[in-house]
Structure formats: structure tokens, C-alpha cells
Write a protein that holds these residues in place. Structure first.
Motif, PDB file in Angstrom:
ATOM      1  N   ALA B  62       0.940  -1.491   0.423  1.00 37.51           N
ATOM      2  CA  ALA B  62       0.674   0.256   0.267  1.00 37.51           C
ATOM      3  C   ALA B  62       0.817   1.732   0.435  1.00 37.51           C
ATOM      4  O   ALA B  62       2.089   1.392   0.751  1.00 37.51           O
ATOM      5  CB  ALA B  62      -0.899  -0.040   1.301  1.00 37.51           C
ATOM      6  N   LEU B  63       0.362   2.335  -0.625  1.00 44.26           N
ATOM      7  CA  LEU B  63       0.762   3.276  -1.182  1.00 44.26           C
ATOM      8  C   LEU B  63       0.080   4.368   0.536  1.00 44.26           C
ATOM      9  O   LEU B  63      -1.043   4.374   0.634  1.00 44.26           O
ATOM     10  CB  LEU B  63       1.033   3.530  -2.304  1.00 44.26           C
ATOM     11  CG  LEU B  63       2.003   4.692  -3.315  1.00 44.26           C
ATOM     12  CD1 LEU B  63       2.402   4.939  -4.219  1.00 44.26           C
ATOM     13  CD2 LEU B  63       1.195   6.594  -2.153  1.00 44.26           C
ATOM     14  N   ILE B  64       0.824   4.803   1.049  1.00 44.30           N
ATOM     15  CA  ILE B  64       0.610   5.814   2.385  1.00 44.30           C
ATOM     16  C   ILE B  64       0.760   6.944   2.196  1.00 44.30           C
ATOM     17  O   ILE B  64       1.483   7.578   2.439  1.00 44.30           O
ATOM     18  CB  ILE B  64      -0.013   4.407   3.900  1.00 44.30           C
ATOM     19  CG1 ILE B  64      -0.292   3.567   3.208  1.00 44.30           C
ATOM     20  CG2 ILE B  64      -0.883   5.994   4.224  1.00 44.30           C
ATOM     21  CD1 ILE B  64      -0.165   2.602   4.233  1.00 44.30           C
ATOM     22  N   LYS B  65      -0.696   7.870   2.438  1.00 36.41           N
ATOM     23  CA  LYS B  65       0.186   9.605   1.905  1.00 36.41           C
ATOM     24  C   LYS B  65      -0.193   9.852   4.294  1.00 36.41           C
ATOM     25  O   LYS B  65      -1.399   9.866   4.536  1.00 36.41           O
ATOM     26  CB  LYS B  65      -0.496   9.982   1.282  1.00 36.41           C
ATOM     27  CG  LYS B  65      -0.334  10.162   0.045  1.00 36.41           C
ATOM     28  CD  LYS B  65      -1.181  10.852  -0.926  1.00 36.41           C
ATOM     29  CE  LYS B  65      -0.143  11.189  -2.332  1.00 36.41           C
ATOM     30  NZ  LYS B  65      -0.827  11.309  -3.105  1.00 36.41           N
ATOM     31  N   VAL B  66       0.661  10.405   4.840  1.00 39.06           N
ATOM     32  CA  VAL B  66       0.263  11.147   6.294  1.00 39.06           C
ATOM     33  C   VAL B  66       0.670  12.265   5.862  1.00 39.06           C
ATOM     34  O   VAL B  66       1.057  13.302   5.117  1.00 39.06           O
ATOM     35  CB  VAL B  66       1.600  10.273   6.563  1.00 39.06           C
ATOM     36  CG1 VAL B  66       1.246   9.968   7.734  1.00 39.06           C
ATOM     37  CG2 VAL B  66       1.193   8.366   6.558  1.00 39.06           C
ATOM     38  N   VAL B 117      -2.565  -0.089   9.623  1.00 38.82           N
ATOM     39  CA  VAL B 117      -2.325   1.984   9.756  1.00 38.82           C
ATOM     40  C   VAL B 117      -3.399   1.771  10.970  1.00 38.82           C
ATOM     41  O   VAL B 117      -2.774   2.799  11.628  1.00 38.82           O
ATOM     42  CB  VAL B 117      -2.916   1.681   8.060  1.00 38.82           C
ATOM     43  CG1 VAL B 117      -3.907   3.173   8.212  1.00 38.82           C
ATOM     44  CG2 VAL B 117      -2.304   1.172   7.534  1.00 38.82           C
ATOM     45  N   SER B 118      -4.228   1.323  11.340  1.00 37.91           N
ATOM     46  CA  SER B 118      -4.637   1.580  12.335  1.00 37.91           C
ATOM     47  C   SER B 118      -4.328   1.560  14.034  1.00 37.91           C
ATOM     48  O   SER B 118      -4.934   2.728  14.419  1.00 37.91           O
ATOM     49  CB  SER B 118      -5.948   1.142  11.810  1.00 37.91           C
ATOM     50  OG  SER B 118      -6.460  -0.504  12.078  1.00 37.91           O
ATOM     51  N   THR B 130      -4.288   9.915   7.630  1.00 30.17           N
ATOM     52  CA  THR B 130      -3.486   9.148   6.736  1.00 30.17           C
ATOM     53  C   THR B 130      -4.278   8.373   5.431  1.00 30.17           C
ATOM     54  O   THR B 130      -6.022   8.786   5.788  1.00 30.17           O
ATOM     55  CB  THR B 130      -3.112   7.676   6.514  1.00 30.17           C
ATOM     56  OG1 THR B 130      -4.529   7.018   7.516  1.00 30.17           O
ATOM     57  CG2 THR B 130      -2.549   8.213   8.165  1.00 30.17           C
ATOM     58  N   VAL B 131      -4.056   8.291   4.248  1.00 26.90           N
ATOM     59  CA  VAL B 131      -5.436   7.952   3.344  1.00 26.90           C
ATOM     60  C   VAL B 131      -4.407   6.664   2.652  1.00 26.90           C
ATOM     61  O   VAL B 131      -2.886   7.518   2.293  1.00 26.90           O
ATOM     62  CB  VAL B 131      -4.919   8.883   2.430  1.00 26.90           C
ATOM     63  CG1 VAL B 131      -3.869  10.049   1.497  1.00 26.90           C
ATOM     64  CG2 VAL B 131      -6.188   8.231   1.215  1.00 26.90           C
ATOM     65  N   THR B 132      -4.947   6.304   2.302  1.00 25.92           N
ATOM     66  CA  THR B 132      -4.173   4.517   2.180  1.00 25.92           C
ATOM     67  C   THR B 132      -4.886   3.796   0.298  1.00 25.92           C
ATOM     68  O   THR B 132      -6.058   4.025   0.920  1.00 25.92           O
ATOM     69  CB  THR B 132      -4.491   3.183   2.787  1.00 25.92           C
ATOM     70  OG1 THR B 132      -4.065   4.017   4.419  1.00 25.92           O
ATOM     71  CG2 THR B 132      -3.582   1.869   2.447  1.00 25.92           C
ATOM     72  N   HIS B 133      -3.716   4.123  -0.093  1.00 32.71           N
ATOM     73  CA  HIS B 133      -3.700   3.056  -1.879  1.00 32.71           C
ATOM     74  C   HIS B 133      -3.511   1.905  -1.854  1.00 32.71           C
ATOM     75  O   HIS B 133      -1.868   1.890  -1.468  1.00 32.71           O
ATOM     76  CB  HIS B 133      -3.205   4.404  -2.389  1.00 32.71           C
ATOM     77  CG  HIS B 133      -4.002   5.644  -2.741  1.00 32.71           C
ATOM     78  ND1 HIS B 133      -5.072   5.979  -2.697  1.00 32.71           N
ATOM     79  CD2 HIS B 133      -2.930   6.956  -1.760  1.00 32.71           C
ATOM     80  CE1 HIS B 133      -4.605   7.881  -2.601  1.00 32.71           C
ATOM     81  NE2 HIS B 133      -3.815   8.210  -2.224  1.00 32.71           N
ATOM     82  N   PHE B 134      -4.074   0.857  -1.833  1.00 31.80           N
ATOM     83  CA  PHE B 134      -3.456  -0.237  -2.364  1.00 31.80           C
ATOM     84  C   PHE B 134      -3.099  -0.305  -3.504  1.00 31.80           C
ATOM     85  O   PHE B 134      -3.288   0.367  -4.889  1.00 31.80           O
ATOM     86  CB  PHE B 134      -4.661  -1.545  -1.692  1.00 31.80           C
ATOM     87  CG  PHE B 134      -4.960  -2.047  -0.097  1.00 31.80           C
ATOM     88  CD1 PHE B 134      -4.013  -2.718   0.012  1.00 31.80           C
ATOM     89  CD2 PHE B 134      -5.887  -1.189   0.158  1.00 31.80           C
ATOM     90  CE1 PHE B 134      -4.173  -2.485   1.572  1.00 31.80           C
ATOM     91  CE2 PHE B 134      -6.164  -1.236   1.730  1.00 31.80           C
ATOM     92  CZ  PHE B 134      -4.936  -1.830   2.493  1.00 31.80           C
ATOM     93  N   ILE B 135      -1.814  -1.126  -3.849  1.00 32.93           N
ATOM     94  CA  ILE B 135      -0.609  -1.123  -5.018  1.00 32.93           C
ATOM     95  C   ILE B 135      -1.997  -2.374  -5.540  1.00 32.93           C
ATOM     96  O   ILE B 135      -1.778  -3.491  -5.541  1.00 32.93           O
ATOM     97  CB  ILE B 135       0.536  -1.048  -4.400  1.00 32.93           C
ATOM     98  CG1 ILE B 135       0.731  -0.302  -4.414  1.00 32.93           C
ATOM     99  CG2 ILE B 135       0.906  -1.789  -6.496  1.00 32.93           C
ATOM    100  CD1 ILE B 135       2.272   0.122  -3.662  1.00 32.93           C
ATOM    101  N   LEU B 136      -2.148  -2.290  -6.790  1.00 36.10           N
ATOM    102  CA  LEU B 136      -3.337  -3.289  -6.920  1.00 36.10           C
ATOM    103  C   LEU B 136      -1.997  -4.707  -8.354  1.00 36.10           C
ATOM    104  O   LEU B 136      -2.195  -5.628  -8.967  1.00 36.10           O
ATOM    105  CB  LEU B 136      -4.258  -3.323  -8.442  1.00 36.10           C
ATOM    106  CG  LEU B 136      -5.211  -2.336  -6.976  1.00 36.10           C
ATOM    107  CD1 LEU B 136      -6.209  -1.093  -8.427  1.00 36.10           C
ATOM    108  CD2 LEU B 136      -5.790  -2.462  -6.644  1.00 36.10           C
ATOM    109  N   LYS B 137      -1.212  -4.289  -9.197  1.00 38.83           N
ATOM    110  CA  LYS B 137      -0.150  -4.248  -9.575  1.00 38.83           C
ATOM    111  C   LYS B 137       0.517  -3.692  -9.856  1.00 38.83           C
ATOM    112  O   LYS B 137       1.260  -2.412  -9.810  1.00 38.83           O
ATOM    113  CB  LYS B 137      -0.732  -4.382 -11.216  1.00 38.83           C
ATOM    114  CG  LYS B 137       0.023  -5.210 -12.371  1.00 38.83           C
ATOM    115  CD  LYS B 137      -0.997  -5.738 -13.277  1.00 38.83           C
ATOM    116  CE  LYS B 137      -0.158  -6.830 -14.030  1.00 38.83           C
ATOM    117  NZ  LYS B 137      -1.058  -6.663 -15.666  1.00 38.83           N
TER     118      LYS B 137
END
Lengths: 387, 159
Positions: B62-66, B117-118, B130-137
Motif C-alpha cells: 500500500a502507498l500511504i500518504k500521511v 495503519v489503524s 492518513t490516506v491508503t492506496h492499495f497497490i493493485l499491480k
């Protein structure tokens, strides 16, 4: 049939080349094109051209935008100026540039001095332009340098031009500033054209390449292209820079025989020049490392080679092995699955040289060098036993 | 020699000292010492890039912005360093723009990452949101392309 064609020997080496293509698992050191892929910026530009429909004829001379980029590039690298409107012509690679140059300057029976060992096209193209090739040989003992007195002796009242190619295919040797000045002086003295094929100029490793046009611009027909530095071999794109009057006459041939260089390739070439520094930064250190490696390995195994200044070839001597290069190459292929080019492809005198191209990654080069070393050891051992 | 050596290492990571000695025309011992020095100084570091997906082992990234509140005197460093110490955190960057940090987190499952994260990240002192983006590929990582390589279209012999 055109009688001239009977003077052009179908290369005997072709047969050997056909055999190589049949081997699947061969490591080929016989390749005359870069292993690096064409940079994606360039390919992407070509795709974009097709998408937007920029696929029409261009002016005979080539896109002005490209000629301007070429002009700027030569100013940047060589500090000499060619006028994009009048002194630059975009060609289908250096091959076509060379053909145009010879067809433009030669009258039947005119002589052209060709320095061997050299690329295979110079002689046949001279003959096809009704010229007579006069060969000046250079030798390994003299580090493939030109003997200027001998050069002068080869000049007759029929001599029209000298063809130079540096860094050289197949030796990788280049000319120093002084040598270039001396050659320029001779051309001046005898009023000769210099057709200078500098396609490998960017691939020079220990010093800066200098074009001979710097010393005798008005007599030089400068040929260059995008195949080697940018790997754009299949794009078939290059250029000629020369005196305005010559160029006008070349255009007479070009406009009817070629019309224009491929449009897509022309746009791609603009992108290549705009990305030059980035591309060279990636490939130059790698080529240099490979050159040093191959040079060292060959000399260590007893195949004496001269350190090349540029290009991606090295031309070691196999004299110490005692078999001629065609036989050597054939056996190396059959016994060790490594392909090289026999030296006599570049001049009949070079029966005891082979051309090795290091346009391959380090891993492959290492395996290939190991195999050649094994091969050489086996032959020398056998020779010893027979004695 | 250092620049040249590093350039060669970058494009040929598994080259041996002996071959390097041939390329740089230096003694093998000298090269070995230089490599050790570069390693101890933290200038070079060897690491394999593994494409786990290729052998059917799933890893979740996951790419997480904090958004964080900087601290007087130390700015973002303290909180960034705390985050960086977690094993599951693969990368931490201070970035410009709306968010302050960008981090890449690795886990076995979505659940594992969600819980990281939590429970850990969001509860850290100084972390505002935080905002979490899961990496799909993954298509490319560290300059390595993860899809089919291009084949060599060159003729075996050309002059």
C-alpha cells in the motif's frame, strides 16, 4: 545486365553468415548494431506520429525542424556551423548518403582512395558510381594508422576523393587532431574531396571526437546518422552535411531516387537529438567498460588486439593461432557456439584478424570470452602435441 | 576510479572483482578493498528485487500518504524516523504538496495492512491523518520492468 555488377563479388562470407542464422543457441559477437534498445522517448514519438497522421512526404531535403536540430547538434559538439537551409540533407542512413556522395562527385574512371580494413560498402558503391577504388592498406603493426607518404603515392590525376571512417569499423581506431590536420592538408594540396563517415562519432571513449570538417569544411562531405548512438538502425535515417553547391547537385539525385527519408523516422530523429545527453549518459560508460574488458581478455589469451578509440568493435590478430580467420570463425561457431566475423570481410589482407562486436551485455561477453579462450587453448595444445 | 566503478556496478550488479579489475585496469585486491570501503560507507548496498507475483506468492503493498505535525527543532524527522523503523514499512519519503509523508507498506494481506495503519500508524503522536492506496499491480520498480522483456530482434551477423 549492368556490366558493373560482374565486378562486384558476392561476398563469400555470406555463406558463413547463412549458417550462423541457423544456429539457435549461438552467442553472436558478429552484430553490427547496438544491443541497447531504442530509447522509449524516441519510439513513443514515432508511434505518436503515426497516430496523428504525420505520415506524409516531407520536403526532399528533409524536415527543416530536423535539419535545424542537426545543425545545432553539430555546433554544440564540433563548433562548426552548417546552414540547415542549404548545407544539410536528410538521408536514409549513411548508406544512402555515401551512395549520393559518390554519384554526385564521380565521373567514369575517377579514383577514390579507400582505407582498409573498412566497412564493406565503400568499394562496391564506388564501382557502381563508375569510379575506381584505390586501396590504401593499414596494418596492425602500425596500429592501423595511415602512412601519409603512401597516401600521397596513391594519389593520381584521376583521384577525386578519400573515404574516411572513424572511429573505424572494424578496428575501432580513430584519428588524432594532428592526423586529421595532415589528411586535410593533403586533400587541400591535391584538391580532393573527403567523404567522412563519422557514424560512430558519439561512441568515442577516451577523448572527444573531432570531425575533419573542422579543418577543411569546404571539401568535406560529412556523413552521419542515428543508427549507432541511438540504436535506430531499422529507422534508416542519417544525414549529409556539405558545401551548398554539392548539396544542390545531390538533391537532384535524391529527389528522384528517394524523394525523402521516411517521415516517421525523421520525427523520431528530432526526438533522438533532443534526448542525446540522457541517452549517451546511459550507454557510454557501459560500452567503455565492455571495451576494456574484452580488450584485456583477448590480450591475456594471446589474441593481440589494439585498444579501440571508439565504436563497438575490436579487431584482434589470430596469427599466433596459426589458422586463417574464415576457418577460425567457422570452427569457433561449430565447436563453441560463438560467432565472430572473419577479418577478410573488411579487406582481403586481413586473413589473420577477426572482428568482435561488444554490443552485448557483460554476462554474454564473459561467457563468449571464456569460450574463445577455451577454443584457443585447445588449438594451441593440439599444435604443441603435433610438434 | 570511483565514479567509473559505481557506474559499472549500477548496470552490472553481479559483476565479480576480477572482471572489474580487468575493466578498470587495477589490481584485484585494490578493487576488493574499494568495494568493501564503498559498502561500509553505505555508498553501495546489494539487494535482490523479487517479483513474488511471478511464483504465485501474493504480497500486498500500500502507498500511504500521511499528514503530520512537524516538531519544533526537528521538523518532520522525528515522526518520519519512527515510521521508518517499522519492518512492514518499505519506504518513507518527505514530499511536497498536500500531504507530508509518503510511505510504502508491505503485508501478507489487506487485513494485515489495515491493522498496521489503524493500530500503529494512525495512532502515532504527530500523525494527523492518513490516506491508503492499495497497490493493485506493479509494472516497474527501481528501474526494473516487471512485464515481458523485449526480445532481441537483431540479425546474428551484420557488418
Amino acid at each position: 545486365m549492368n556490366k558493373l555488377l560482374s565486378k562486384i563479388e558476392p561476398s563469400g562470407i555470406r555463406r558463413f553468415f547463412d549458417i550462423i542464422e541457423r544456429f539457435g543457441d549461438v552467442i553472436s559477437l558478429g552484430v553490427g548494431e547496438p544491443d541497447f534498445q531504442v530509447d522509449w522517448n524516441i519510439r513513443e514519438e514515432a508511434i505518436y506520429c503515426i497516430e496523428k497522421g504525420a505520415t506524409r512526404y516531407t520536403s526532399n531535403q528533409g524536415l527543416l525542424e530536423l535539419r535545424e536540430e542537426i545543425s545545432r547538434n553539430i555546433v554544440k559538439n564540433q563548433k562548426i556551423y552548417y546552414d540547415p537551409e542549404r548545407e544539410i540533407l536528410v538521408t536514409c542512413g549513411v548508406s544512402q548518403g555515401l551512395d549520393l556522395a559518390l554519384r554526385t562527385i564521380l565521373n567514369p574512371g575517377d579514383e577514390v582512395i579507400i582505407i582498409e580494413p573498412c566497412y564493406v560498402a565503400y568499394k562496391p558503391l564506388t564501382i557502381l558510381s563508375y569510379g575506381r577504388p584505390v586501396v590504401l592498406k593499414t596494418s596492425e603493426e602500425n596500429s592501423f594508422k595511415i602512412d601519409l607518404d603512401e597516401l600521397k603515392r596513391k594519389i593520381s590525376n584521376k583521384t577525386k576523393a578519400i573515404i574516411l571512417n572513424y572511429p573505424n569499423n572494424p578496428t575501432g581506431m580513430s584519428f588524432s587532431k594532428n592526423e586529421l590536420k595532415e589528411i586535410a592538408d593533403i586533400a587541400n594540396e591535391f584538391n580532393l574531396y573527403i567523404i567522412s563517415d563519422e557514424i560512430y562519432d558519439k561512441l568515442t571513449y577516451d577523448r572527444k571526437h573531432i570531425t575533419i570538417a573542422k579543418y577543411i569544411k569546404e571539401k568535406v562531405i560529412y556523413l552521419n546518422g542515428f543508427s549507432k548512438a541511438y540504436s535506430m538502425t531499422g529507422f534508416r535515417i542519417g544525414y549529409i552535411c556539405c558545401d551548398e553547391e554539392l548539396l544542390r547537385n545531390m538533391l537532384k539525385i535524391h529527389q528522384y531516387s528517394m524523394l525523402c527519408a521516411p517521415t516517421i523516422s525523421q520525427y523520431a530523429a528530432i526526438e533522438a537529438l533532443r534526448n542525446e545527453e540522457k541517452i549517451l549518459r546511459k550507454i557510454l560508460p557501459e560500452y567503455k567498460a565492455r571495451r576494456n574488458y574484452v580488450y584485456k581478455r583477448l590480450n591475456e589469451m594471446g589474441l593481440k588486439a589494439i585498444l579501440p578509440d571508439g565504436a563497438f568493435y575490436i579487431f584482434p590478430s589470430i596469427r599466433s593461432i596459426g589458422i586463417e580467420s574464415e576457418k577460425f570463425s567457422e570452427r569457433l561457431l561449430f565447436e563453441k557456439r560463438v560467432a565472430v566475423v572473419p577479418g577478410n570481410a573488411f579487406g582481403e589482407d586481413y586473413k589473420y584478424n577477426i572482428r568482435i562486436s561488444y554490443a552485448n551485455d557483460m554476462k554474454k561477453l564473459k561467457i563468449a570470452m571464456d569460450r574463445i579462450e577455451e577454443f584457443v587453448k585447445e588449438i594451441l595444445k593440439l599444435k604443441e602435441e603435433i610438434k | 576510479m570511483e565514479d567509473e566503478l559505481l557506474q559499472i556496478l549500477e548496470s552490472n550488479p553481479d559483476i565479480c572483482p576480477e572482471d572489474l579489475s580487468k575493466i578498470l585496469n587495477k589490481d584485484k585486491k585494490e578493487i576488493e578493498n574499494k568495494l568493501k570501503e564503498l559498502e561500509s560507507k553505505g555508498i553501495i548496498k546489494k539487494k535482490y528485487i523479487i517479483n513474488w507475483e511471478k511464483i504465485g506468492i501474493d504480497r500486498v503493498y500500500a502507498l500511504i500518504k500521511v499528514k503530520v505535525s512537524p516538531e519544533r527543532g526537528r521538523g518532520y524527522d522525528k515522526v518520519a524516523e519512527r515510521i521508518a523503523r517499522f519492518n512492514e514499512v518499505r519506504a518513507v519519503y518527505l514530499i511536497s504538496g498536500e500531504y507530508d509523508l509518503e510511505i510504502i507498506v508491505e503485508g501478507k494481506s489487506l487485513k494485515e495492512i489495515a491493522s498496521f495503519v489503524s493500530n500503529k500508524l494512525a495512532t502515532l503522536d504527530g500523525v494527523k491523518s492518513t490516506v491508503t492506496h492499495f497497490i493493485l499491480k506493479k509494472y516497474k520498480e527501481n528501474g526494473e520492468i516487471f512485464f515481458e522483456e523485449e526480445k532481441d530482434y537483431r540479425l546474428k551477423i551484420s557488418l
